[in-house]
Design a protein around this motif. Structure first.
Motif, PDB file in Angstrom:
ATOM      1  N   MET A   1     -74.352 -19.616  10.561  1.00 44.39           N
ATOM      2  CA  MET A   1     -72.928 -19.890  10.675  1.00 44.39           C
ATOM      3  C   MET A   1     -72.118 -18.719  10.136  1.00 44.39           C
ATOM      4  O   MET A   1     -70.904 -18.765  10.126  1.00 44.39           O
ATOM      5  CB  MET A   1     -72.552 -21.153   9.905  1.00 44.39           C
ATOM      6  CG  MET A   1     -73.500 -22.316  10.088  1.00 44.39           C
ATOM      7  SD  MET A   1     -73.336 -23.010  11.728  1.00 44.39           S
ATOM      8  CE  MET A   1     -72.131 -24.239  11.384  1.00 44.39           C
TER       9      MET A   1
ATOM     10  N   ASN B   1     -59.379 -13.304   8.983  1.00 42.73           N
ATOM     11  CA  ASN B   1     -60.713 -13.064   9.532  1.00 42.73           C
ATOM     12  C   ASN B   1     -60.626 -12.100  10.709  1.00 42.73           C
ATOM     13  O   ASN B   1     -59.531 -11.724  11.160  1.00 42.73           O
ATOM     14  CB  ASN B   1     -61.425 -14.377   9.887  1.00 42.73           C
ATOM     15  CG  ASN B   1     -60.763 -15.105  11.038  1.00 42.73           C
ATOM     16  OD1 ASN B   1     -59.731 -14.674  11.545  1.00 42.73           O
ATOM     17  ND2 ASN B   1     -61.371 -16.209  11.436  1.00 42.73           N
TER      18      ASN B   1
ATOM     19  N   ASP C   1     -65.931 -13.119  10.429  1.00 43.48           N
ATOM     20  CA  ASP C   1     -65.741 -14.417  11.095  1.00 43.48           C
ATOM     21  C   ASP C   1     -66.853 -15.362  10.669  1.00 43.48           C
ATOM     22  O   ASP C   1     -68.034 -15.053  10.860  1.00 43.48           O
ATOM     23  CB  ASP C   1     -65.821 -14.249  12.619  1.00 43.48           C
ATOM     24  CG  ASP C   1     -64.510 -13.749  13.200  1.00 43.48           C
ATOM     25  OD1 ASP C   1     -63.498 -13.831  12.486  1.00 43.48           O
ATOM     26  OD2 ASP C   1     -64.520 -13.289  14.347  1.00 43.48           O
TER      27      ASP C   1
ATOM     28  N   ASP D   1     -68.088 -19.677  10.579  1.00 43.30           N
ATOM     29  CA  ASP D   1     -67.892 -20.915  11.312  1.00 43.30           C
ATOM     30  C   ASP D   1     -67.706 -22.102  10.384  1.00 43.30           C
ATOM     31  O   ASP D   1     -68.317 -23.141  10.582  1.00 43.30           O
ATOM     32  CB  ASP D   1     -69.140 -21.151  12.173  1.00 43.30           C
ATOM     33  CG  ASP D   1     -68.781 -21.174  13.636  1.00 43.30           C
ATOM     34  OD1 ASP D   1     -67.588 -21.091  13.927  1.00 43.30           O
ATOM     35  OD2 ASP D   1     -69.694 -21.272  14.461  1.00 43.30           O
ATOM     36  N   THR D   2     -66.850 -21.988   9.369  1.00 47.09           N
ATOM     37  CA  THR D   2     -66.761 -23.084   8.396  1.00 47.09           C
ATOM     38  C   THR D   2     -66.286 -24.378   9.022  1.00 47.09           C
ATOM     39  O   THR D   2     -66.579 -25.452   8.531  1.00 47.09           O
ATOM     40  CB  THR D   2     -65.808 -22.727   7.244  1.00 47.09           C
ATOM     41  OG1 THR D   2     -64.645 -22.127   7.797  1.00 47.09           O
ATOM     42  CG2 THR D   2     -66.459 -21.805   6.254  1.00 47.09           C
ATOM     43  N   ASP D   3     -65.510 -24.277  10.090  1.00 47.80           N
ATOM     44  CA  ASP D   3     -64.998 -25.502  10.704  1.00 47.80           C
ATOM     45  C   ASP D   3     -65.750 -25.883  11.956  1.00 47.80           C
ATOM     46  O   ASP D   3     -65.419 -26.860  12.612  1.00 47.80           O
ATOM     47  CB  ASP D   3     -63.523 -25.333  11.061  1.00 47.80           C
ATOM     48  CG  ASP D   3     -62.649 -25.765   9.912  1.00 47.80           C
ATOM     49  OD1 ASP D   3     -63.069 -26.680   9.190  1.00 47.80           O
ATOM     50  OD2 ASP D   3     -61.579 -25.175   9.730  1.00 47.80           O
ATOM     51  N   ALA D   4     -66.737 -25.080  12.311  1.00 45.32           N
ATOM     52  CA  ALA D   4     -67.399 -25.328  13.574  1.00 45.32           C
ATOM     53  C   ALA D   4     -68.130 -26.655  13.508  1.00 45.32           C
ATOM     54  O   ALA D   4     -69.104 -26.808  12.802  1.00 45.32           O
ATOM     55  CB  ALA D   4     -68.388 -24.216  13.865  1.00 45.32           C
TER      56      ALA D   4
ATOM     57  N   ARG E   1     -57.978 -17.128  11.549  1.00 48.33           N
ATOM     58  CA  ARG E   1     -57.825 -17.897  10.319  1.00 48.33           C
ATOM     59  C   ARG E   1     -57.176 -17.029   9.241  1.00 48.33           C
ATOM     60  O   ARG E   1     -57.407 -15.818   9.164  1.00 48.33           O
ATOM     61  CB  ARG E   1     -59.197 -18.364   9.850  1.00 48.33           C
ATOM     62  CG  ARG E   1     -59.217 -19.085   8.514  1.00 48.33           C
ATOM     63  CD  ARG E   1     -60.621 -19.480   8.151  1.00 48.33           C
ATOM     64  NE  ARG E   1     -61.154 -20.434   9.118  1.00 48.33           N
ATOM     65  CZ  ARG E   1     -61.036 -21.740   8.968  1.00 48.33           C
ATOM     66  NH1 ARG E   1     -60.451 -22.246   7.913  1.00 48.33           N
ATOM     67  NH2 ARG E   1     -61.526 -22.539   9.868  1.00 48.33           N
TER      68      ARG E   1
ATOM     69  N   VAL F   1     -65.136 -18.258  16.922  1.00 50.90           N
ATOM     70  CA  VAL F   1     -64.443 -18.598  15.684  1.00 50.90           C
ATOM     71  C   VAL F   1     -62.942 -18.374  15.883  1.00 50.90           C
ATOM     72  O   VAL F   1     -62.518 -17.404  16.496  1.00 50.90           O
ATOM     73  CB  VAL F   1     -64.969 -17.729  14.532  1.00 50.90           C
ATOM     74  CG1 VAL F   1     -64.184 -17.992  13.269  1.00 50.90           C
ATOM     75  CG2 VAL F   1     -66.448 -18.003  14.327  1.00 50.90           C
ATOM     76  N   ARG F   2     -62.154 -19.330  15.388  1.00 50.54           N
ATOM     77  CA  ARG F   2     -60.710 -19.246  15.593  1.00 50.54           C
ATOM     78  C   ARG F   2     -60.068 -18.303  14.573  1.00 50.54           C
ATOM     79  O   ARG F   2     -60.592 -18.105  13.471  1.00 50.54           O
ATOM     80  CB  ARG F   2     -60.095 -20.633  15.392  1.00 50.54           C
ATOM     81  CG  ARG F   2     -60.670 -21.655  16.328  1.00 50.54           C
ATOM     82  CD  ARG F   2     -59.608 -22.217  17.219  1.00 50.54           C
ATOM     83  NE  ARG F   2     -59.938 -23.586  17.576  1.00 50.54           N
ATOM     84  CZ  ARG F   2     -59.408 -24.625  16.962  1.00 50.54           C
ATOM     85  NH1 ARG F   2     -58.560 -24.464  15.959  1.00 50.54           N
ATOM     86  NH2 ARG F   2     -59.726 -25.823  17.333  1.00 50.54           N
TER      87      ARG F   2
END
Lengths: 114, 862
Positions: free
Chosen positions: B517, B625, B658, B660-663, B675, B672-673
């Protein structure tokens, strides 16, 4: 050598209906004898098979039965045609005539060995 | 047609009388005939017995009687061959049972109305997007607005589900509008229902209504329950009523407690405070109002409300994209997963048919003589087929009954198990029993099954050559072997496909779990806090302050990080409209925001690529990010630039990798969005921060938790591994994989039985040949490979076809694989290996038997 006609399936029913239409109430033997007489002995009739036909016609509601007494003083079932049966007879007769006409045309057509 | 059936029944019941009458008629006829024709009578009369038979056939359906006779014969035969009957019954029963179970669950969820009074007039109010996706998302204020103005409903109710601490255990709680119980017609067993006064924001009384089951389980049906105080998440409530058993709505889990909606804030300040609370709506239509009228009214009211409060919805100026739809008040379900499962169970059914079909074929060999005898005695081929199909029907019928029996137990067991994974005390509110429709569908399925497995063997078996068959039992047609071979291939292919799918799904879950991640969460603990709901913001901020001071004083402070949002929150990330100085604010882009302290990046091992970390004095700075850097400053170094984040100017001091903490795993394929990381400022917090701690033993976490208790004794503290949050997100997929695995195992067992059956059959068939070859000095190994070549070939074709099929079919699974390629070789290799081992095991006994053939005995057989 077989010279008599086998009865086509279904035609026996029509013959029985017609017989009852003409002669009114009859028992099984009477019907069988009448058919043989009218056909001029051209028809082989296992007379037992007539009862299959009678059961079938009764089931369809085209004939009705009543117990009576036969000429030799035995209890016998007498069959007679119903209103529905008469209508059916008209329809079946037309149908038969159509088939006979078609058969006649087909068999009369030229060019083939008989 | 009905009258005819009745007439036939009538004749069936009166057959004895009718027959005796017919006999009488016939004998009378004969008597007359004898009088007129004498000795000729017998010939003219014809076969009287036949006449009677024919008449009988007219009375009762010729099929009906023989059907019953055939069925009785079949039952006797199955009893005489219990081994065959049991295997066939178990195979078919299991397959039909799986199908029926799925139908039962689907039917219950889609068709079963809520267990409320007069459910026909109750509708669910949901929103539907243009693409057909439906969801429930009505914010509280909108609900109150709709409820006040809507005239089409006797009552419009709102609900929200939650699980709260109730004494020592958890309780499933429904926050409901005050009119919920009344509108849906819940029976009140004790006390009273909720009233309007209970659900006012200013009401000081905290009341709750509990379920019959909770009353029974937690209070032993004590008579003085009314007025009793209970604690939900530590907050005291007064019980004012008990709802009678049998009431359920909205969720397949039963509910323990109903609490007025306005009290949600006491229990869950986070959800209520942010205004993000989304309610589920339902309503009871007013008399005389059609569903469409009600829909139009709510749709218009909602659209107007939303355009008046655009700020709250954060939607674009285009207005609301969704339309309101009213649905039947059922328990609802996601169809797509059912479609997949149906494919699976139907494949199992086909497999079972192939399996039993093969067994029947083998049996038909043994019955060759029987068939030959029947043919010699004048049975027509159609009659034989009918008899054999009747036997199949008896088998399928029994299997169908077994299937319905399975379906009355299995679905409720599985669903209960599933809901108890998250809440061990939960019970199923849904009544999952096969209903009329399911039984009818099962009957249809059973008929299809019967034809599926019975027709080919029946046609084959009825193709008898009486002379040949009576002479010996050998001389088996090649064609029949071919059929058996194809059935074997089919079985193997299907089991390969099912196992490959299961394997892929398991691999997918595993892959998701191991996926990089971009940050490390394996040895990280998460500490989160619930403060008493009565706490004001100042108290929360004070708590946060003191916590960060206490942690900073620890020697291991560099292993601790604070954040407002821990990874894997499984909810939509909060964000802010962001634009650059000089840009038009209308061009603002949405970026995710999270507040963290400087320790956060260290604990999660998120590399800072450029710039410097937060200093304790930083205020108006942010880290961004890479995605954000690319979006706003393509080809530029963003460090030192500034941006307006949510209207506030912020200086970019660093770019981080980047991650993926919210993935959500199911979104794992998305990039990844963008942030923004803001420095966490305790004096702006509305709720306590979450603390991430890097320690595998949880000693440090426990120490921090103890500190928290000293600072705020009333705090409720949860400590657990961060990976638990991650696992929760994958549990749905684990369930899917387990169900696929179950089907795979069933398929494997069936295929093993099938393989073993075919091989034994071939060996039995060719015992004599093996014997001859042995007697002539053939090498056992070569004899075996020659004799079994066809069977092996069928097996191989099946494996190949199955692999091909699963490679094609696995595309369907792509969305459940979290980015794993559907062509990942591991599952396929594993399946081939497993199948190879099972096939070897299944063929072991037949092959051994072949090797032990004693020529002298073999040549004498038959």
């Amino acid at each position: 050598v077989q010279t008599k006609l086998d009865i086509l399936q279904g035609t026996l029913d029509l013959m029985v209906l017609r017989t009852l239409f003409t002669l009114g109430s009859l028992h099984g033997y009477g019907i069988a004898r009448r058919i043989e007489q009218v056909s001029g002995d051209h028809v082989i009739l296992n007379q037992g098979t007539i009862y299959t036909s009678l059961v079938r016609l009764e089931q369809r509601g085209w004939i009705r039965t009543k117990w009576g007494v036969s000429e030799n003083n035995r209890r016998a079932k007498f069959y007679s045609i119903t209103k529905v049966g008469e209508k059916q007879l008209v329809a079946e007769t037309e149908n038969w005539e159509r088939i006979a006409a078609v058969m006649g045309r087909v068999l009369a057509s030229e060019g083939g060995e008989p | 047609m009905v009258p005819r059936v009745f007439r036939r029944l009538y004749y069936l019941l009166r057959s004895r009388k009718l027959e005796s009458e017919l006999l009488e008629e016939l004998s009378c006829h004969r008597a007359m005939l004898e009088r007129h024709r004498g000795t000729e009578a017998g010939r003219v009369m014809g076969n009287a017995t036949l006449a009677r038979e024919d008449a009988r056939a007219e009375w009762i359906s010729p099929g009906l009687e023989s059907l019953l006779r055939d069925a009785a014969y079949a039952v006797r035969m199955f009893i005489r061959e219990p081994g065959f009957a049991l295997v066939a019954l178990a195979t078919l029963g299991a397959a039909i049972g799986l199908n029926t179970s799925l139908l039962t669950a689907l039917s219950a969820m889609v068709r079963q109305p809520w267990h409320v009074k007069d459910p026909a007039r109750v509708v669910r109010v949901v929103l539907q997007r243009a693409d057909g996706y439906r969801f429930d998302a009505f914010p509280g204020p909108e609900y109150y607005h709709l409820a006040k103005l809507a005239r089409s409903f006797e009552g419009l109710v709102a609900m929200d589900r939650a699980t709260l601490r109730f004494g020592e255990s958890d309780a499933r709680v429904h926050y409901v509008s005050w009119n919920y119980l009344e509108t849906l017609g819940a029976g009140i067993e004790r006390g009273r229902s909720l009233v309007e006064a209970d659900d006012r924001p200013e009401s000081t009384e905290r009341v709750a209504v509990i379920s019959h089951r909770a009353w029974e389980r937690r209070f032993a049906k004590s008579e003085d329950i009314i007025g009793k105080e209970i604690h939900l998440n530590g907050v005291p409530f007064t019980v004012v009523g008990v709802v009678a058993a049998g009431f359920a709505s909205d969720d397949i889990e039963d509910r323990d407690v109903w609490v007025p909606l306005s009290l949600e804030g006491f229990l869950d300040p986070v959800r209520a405070g942010g205004g993000r609370r989304e309610l589920r709506l339902a309503g009871r239509l007013a008399p005389g109002v059609s569903r469409e009228q009600a829909r139009a009214e709510i749709d218009a009211l909602s659209a107007r409300y939303r355009s008046d409060h655009q700020d709250r919805y954060g939607s674009s100026s285009k207005g609301r994209q969704e339309r309101v739809v009213l649905l039947k008040a059922t328990y609802g379900v996601g169809y797509s997963s059912f479609v997949m499962m149906f494919l699976g169970v139907l494949l199992v059914l086909v497999l079972a048919c192939a399996n039993v079909g093969n067994l029947l074929l083998a049996r038909s060999i043994a019955r060759g003589r029987e068939m030959a005898v029947r043919v010699s005695l004048g049975a027509g081929r159609a009659r034989l087929v009918r008899q054999l199909l009747t036997e199949s029907l008896v088998l399928a019928g029994a299997a169908g009954l077994l299937g319905v029996a399975i379906a009355s137990v299995l679905p409720s067991f599985i669903l209960t198990t599933l809901i108890r994974r998250s809440d061990p005390a939960a019970d199923l509110a849904l009544d999952v029993q096969p209903d009329g429709l399911v039984v009818a569908l099962t009957a249809a399925l059973t008929l299809l099954t019967c034809i599926g497995f019975g027709l080919v063997p029946a046609l084959r078996a009825s193709q008898v050559d009486p002379v040949g068959a009576l002479k010996s039992s050998g001389g088996e047609a090649r064609l029949r072997l071919l059929v058996r071979g194809s059935l074997l291939s089919l079985q193997v292919a299907i089991s390969v496909m099912l196992m490959a799918c299961a394997g892929l799904l398991f691999r997918g879950v595993d892959y998701a779990g191991k996926r990089d991640m971009g940050f490390a969460f394996k040895d990280v603990s998460l500490i989160s806090f619930d403060l008493p709901a009565s706490h004001q913001a100042a108290q929360v901020q004070d708590f946060a302050h003191r916590m960060s001071e206490a942690v900073a004083a620890l020697p291991q402070a560099d292993r601790v990080g604070f954040t407002t949002r821990a990874p894997f929150a499984w909810t939509a990330a909060p964000g802010a409209r962001t634009y650059l100085p000089g840009e038009n604010p209308d061009q603002a882009r949405f970026v995710a925001t999270v507040s963290v302290d400087r320790g956060y990046f260290g604990v999660l091992r998120i590399p800072i690529l450029a710039g410097r970390p937060f200093q304790s004095t930083d205020d108006s700075v942010v880290l961004i990010n890479e995605a954000m850097a690319k979006l706003f400053w393509p080809n530029e170094n963003p460090v030192g630039k500034s941006a307006l984040v949510g209207g506030v100017s912020r200086d970019v001091i660093a770019v981080v990798k980047d991650v993926d903490t919210d993935a959500a795993p199911w979104l794992g394929l998305e990039p990844v969005r963008p942030r923004v990381y803001r420095p966490l400022d305790a004096s702006r917090l509305g709720r306590p921060p979450e603390i991430l701690v890097r320690d595998s033993e949880q000693q440090l976490s426990q120490a921090i938790a103890a500190t928290a208790i000293r600072i705020e004794p009333r705090a409720r503290i949860r400590v657990g591994p961060l990976s638990r949050n991650f696992d929760q997100g994958l549990s749905g997929s684990r369930i899917g994989a387990s169900i696929a695995g179950l089907l795979g195992v069933v398929a494997l067992i069936m295929a093993a039985v099938g393989v073993s059956g075919v091989f034994s059959y071939v060996v039995r068939q060719r015992t004599r040949e093996i014997g001859i070859r042995m007697a002539l000095g053939g090498q056992p190994g070569r004899i075996i490979s020659a004799v079994l070549a066809t069977a092996w070939r069928a097996l191989g074709i099946g494996v190949l076809a199955g692999l091909a099929g699963s490679i094609v079919g696995s595309r369907v699974l792509r969305s459940a694989l979290y980015g794993l390629s559907p062509l990942d070789p591991a599952p396929y290799a594993a399946v081939v290996m497993i199948l190879g081992v099972v096939a070897l095991a299944a063929t072991y006994l037949p092959v051994r038997r072949a090797l032990r053939v004693d020529p002298t005995i073999a040549l004498r057989s038959d």
